[in-house]
Write a protein that holds these residues in place. Structure first.
Motif, PDB file in Angstrom:
ATOM      1  N   SER A  49      47.566  25.286 -40.222  1.00 18.41           N
ATOM      2  CA  SER A  49      47.036  26.270 -41.159  1.00 18.41           C
ATOM      3  C   SER A  49      46.137  27.274 -40.441  1.00 18.41           C
ATOM      4  N   TYR A  50      45.880  28.373 -41.135  1.00 17.60           N
ATOM      5  CA  TYR A  50      44.930  29.353 -40.612  1.00 17.60           C
ATOM      6  C   TYR A  50      43.540  28.728 -40.484  1.00 17.60           C
ATOM      7  N   GLU A  51      43.176  27.882 -41.437  1.00 16.56           N
ATOM      8  CA  GLU A  51      41.855  27.237 -41.400  1.00 16.56           C
ATOM      9  C   GLU A  51      41.695  26.403 -40.131  1.00 16.56           C
ATOM     10  N   GLN A  52      42.755  25.701 -39.751  1.00 17.22           N
ATOM     11  CA  GLN A  52      42.705  24.900 -38.527  1.00 17.22           C
ATOM     12  C   GLN A  52      42.606  25.814 -37.301  1.00 17.22           C
ATOM     13  N   LEU A  53      43.334  26.919 -37.310  1.00 18.72           N
ATOM     14  CA  LEU A  53      43.284  27.884 -36.215  1.00 18.72           C
ATOM     15  C   LEU A  53      41.890  28.488 -36.093  1.00 18.72           C
ATOM     16  N   ASN A  54      41.329  28.880 -37.215  1.00 15.52           N
ATOM     17  CA  ASN A  54      40.000  29.476 -37.232  1.00 15.52           C
ATOM     18  C   ASN A  54      38.944  28.470 -36.778  1.00 15.52           C
ATOM     19  N   GLY A  55      39.046  27.231 -37.245  1.00 12.65           N
ATOM     20  CA  GLY A  55      38.102  26.196 -36.833  1.00 12.65           C
ATOM     21  C   GLY A  55      38.169  25.937 -35.337  1.00 12.65           C
ATOM     22  N   LEU A  56      39.370  25.982 -34.792  1.00 14.10           N
ATOM     23  CA  LEU A  56      39.550  25.796 -33.356  1.00 14.10           C
ATOM     24  C   LEU A  56      38.912  26.940 -32.573  1.00 14.10           C
ATOM     25  N   GLN A  57      39.029  28.149 -33.080  1.00 17.67           N
ATOM     26  CA  GLN A  57      38.397  29.293 -32.425  1.00 17.67           C
ATOM     27  C   GLN A  57      36.879  29.127 -32.415  1.00 17.67           C
ATOM     28  N   ILE A  58      36.320  28.711 -33.507  1.00 17.98           N
ATOM     29  CA  ILE A  58      34.866  28.511 -33.587  1.00 17.98           C
ATOM     30  C   ILE A  58      34.414  27.428 -32.609  1.00 17.98           C
ATOM     31  N   LYS A  59      35.129  26.309 -32.575  1.00 14.98           N
ATOM     32  CA  LYS A  59      34.777  25.223 -31.647  1.00 14.98           C
ATOM     33  C   LYS A  59      34.882  25.679 -30.194  1.00 14.98           C
ATOM     34  N   ALA A  60      35.892  26.475 -29.887  1.00 12.97           N
ATOM     35  CA  ALA A  60      36.044  26.989 -28.526  1.00 12.97           C
ATOM     36  C   ALA A  60      34.868  27.882 -28.152  1.00 12.97           C
ATOM     37  N   GLN A  61      34.476  28.751 -29.050  1.00 13.73           N
ATOM     38  CA  GLN A  61      33.351  29.643 -28.780  1.00 13.73           C
ATOM     39  C   GLN A  61      32.062  28.842 -28.588  1.00 13.73           C
ATOM     40  N   GLU A  62      31.865  27.814 -29.414  1.00 11.16           N
ATOM     41  CA  GLU A  62      30.685  26.961 -29.274  1.00 11.16           C
ATOM     42  C   GLU A  62      30.675  26.232 -27.936  1.00 11.16           C
ATOM     43  N   ALA A  63      31.864  25.919 -27.409  1.00 14.03           N
ATOM     44  CA  ALA A  63      31.991  25.210 -26.132  1.00 14.03           C
ATOM     45  C   ALA A  63      32.062  26.172 -24.945  1.00 14.03           C
ATOM     46  N   ASN A  64      31.876  27.458 -25.196  1.00 21.70           N
ATOM     47  CA  ASN A  64      31.964  28.495 -24.164  1.00 21.70           C
ATOM     48  C   ASN A  64      33.320  28.525 -23.469  1.00 21.70           C
ATOM     49  N   VAL A  65      34.375  28.257 -24.231  1.00 22.40           N
ATOM     50  CA  VAL A  65      35.745  28.365 -23.736  1.00 22.40           C
ATOM     51  C   VAL A  65      36.290  29.714 -24.207  1.00 22.40           C
ATOM     52  N   VAL A  66      36.902  30.445 -23.301  1.00 16.98           N
ATOM     53  CA  VAL A  66      37.512  31.725 -23.654  1.00 16.98           C
ATOM     54  C   VAL A  66      38.503  31.497 -24.787  1.00 16.98           C
ATOM     55  N   ALA A  67      38.396  32.316 -25.828  1.00 12.92           N
ATOM     56  CA  ALA A  67      39.297  32.211 -26.981  1.00 12.92           C
ATOM     57  C   ALA A  67      39.657  33.612 -27.447  1.00 12.92           C
ATOM     58  N   ALA A  68      40.950  33.822 -27.709  1.00  9.90           N
ATOM     59  CA  ALA A  68      41.415  35.134 -28.163  1.00  9.90           C
ATOM     60  C   ALA A  68      42.378  34.946 -29.328  1.00  9.90           C
ATOM     61  N   LEU A  69      41.988  35.440 -30.488  1.00 11.55           N
ATOM     62  CA  LEU A  69      42.827  35.364 -31.682  1.00 11.55           C
ATOM     63  C   LEU A  69      43.703  36.613 -31.762  1.00 11.55           C
ATOM     64  N   VAL A  70      45.013  36.405 -31.817  1.00 14.71           N
ATOM     65  CA  VAL A  70      45.962  37.512 -31.926  1.00 14.71           C
ATOM     66  C   VAL A  70      46.239  37.765 -33.402  1.00 14.71           C
ATOM     67  N   ARG A  71      46.144  39.015 -33.784  1.00 12.53           N
ATOM     68  CA  ARG A  71      46.489  39.431 -35.145  1.00 12.53           C
ATOM     69  C   ARG A  71      47.647  40.414 -35.042  1.00 12.53           C
ATOM     70  N   ASP A  72      48.665  40.191 -35.836  1.00  8.27           N
ATOM     71  CA  ASP A  72      49.885  40.977 -35.747  1.00  8.27           C
ATOM     72  C   ASP A  72      49.663  42.421 -36.201  1.00  8.27           C
ATOM     73  N   ALA A  73      50.397  43.329 -35.586  1.00  9.65           N
ATOM     74  CA  ALA A  73      50.313  44.750 -35.932  1.00  9.65           C
ATOM     75  C   ALA A  73      51.085  45.079 -37.210  1.00  9.65           C
ATOM     76  N   GLY A  74      51.964  44.181 -37.642  1.00 13.63           N
ATOM     77  CA  GLY A  74      52.681  44.391 -38.886  1.00 13.63           C
ATOM     78  C   GLY A  74      53.909  45.263 -38.788  1.00 13.63           C
ATOM     79  N   ARG A  75      54.477  45.403 -37.604  1.00 14.66           N
ATOM     80  CA  ARG A  75      55.634  46.286 -37.438  1.00 14.66           C
ATOM     81  C   ARG A  75      56.974  45.594 -37.662  1.00 14.66           C
ATOM     82  N   THR A  76      56.984  44.262 -37.676  1.00 17.16           N
ATOM     83  CA  THR A  76      58.278  43.582 -37.793  1.00 17.16           C
ATOM     84  C   THR A  76      58.269  42.526 -38.900  1.00 17.16           C
TER      85      THR A  76
END
Length: 106
Positions: A49-76
């Motif tokens: 789920s998105y919630e799991q993805l978002n939670g993982l991003q937060i945990k990564a940031q708290e652990a000082n691990v590089v994290a990059a969330l990709v958001r689609d441009a909506g072209r396809t």
């Protein structure tokens, strides 16, 4: 997402993480250089789920691990702004394992 779309989104995440690490601290840059020497390993995992993805991003940031969330441009296939992939690292395997060991391979 189709397999091709997933591959493209993962590529976006890898580039975003590389750029973030290259512009980051000396430690992040050293980890980046080691990752490059090791052949830039990548593993693709699944979340439910998105919630799991978002939670993982937060945990990564708290652990000082590089994290990059990709958001689609909506072209396809997806609406613009849809979160598709979260890139993590480069980081030591032990740090990444703490975040993703419970996830399954895609």
């Amino acid at each position: 997402m189709s397999k091709g779309k997933t591959a493209a989104q993962c590529a976006h995440a890898a580039i975003m993480c590389y750029q973030s690490a290259a512009e980051g601290s000396e430690i992040q840059n050293a980890v980046l250089q080691r990752w490059c020497r090791m052949g830039q390993p990548k593993i693709v995992l699944r979340v439910d789920s998105y919630e799991q993805l978002n939670g993982l991003q937060i945990k990564a940031q708290e652990a000082n691990v590089v994290a990059a969330l990709v958001r689609d441009a909506g072209r396809t296939q997806l609406e613009a702004g849809t979160a598709t992939v979260l890139g993590l690292g480069p980081a030591p395997a032990t740090d990444l394992d703490k975040l993703v060991a419970h996830l399954k391979l895609l």
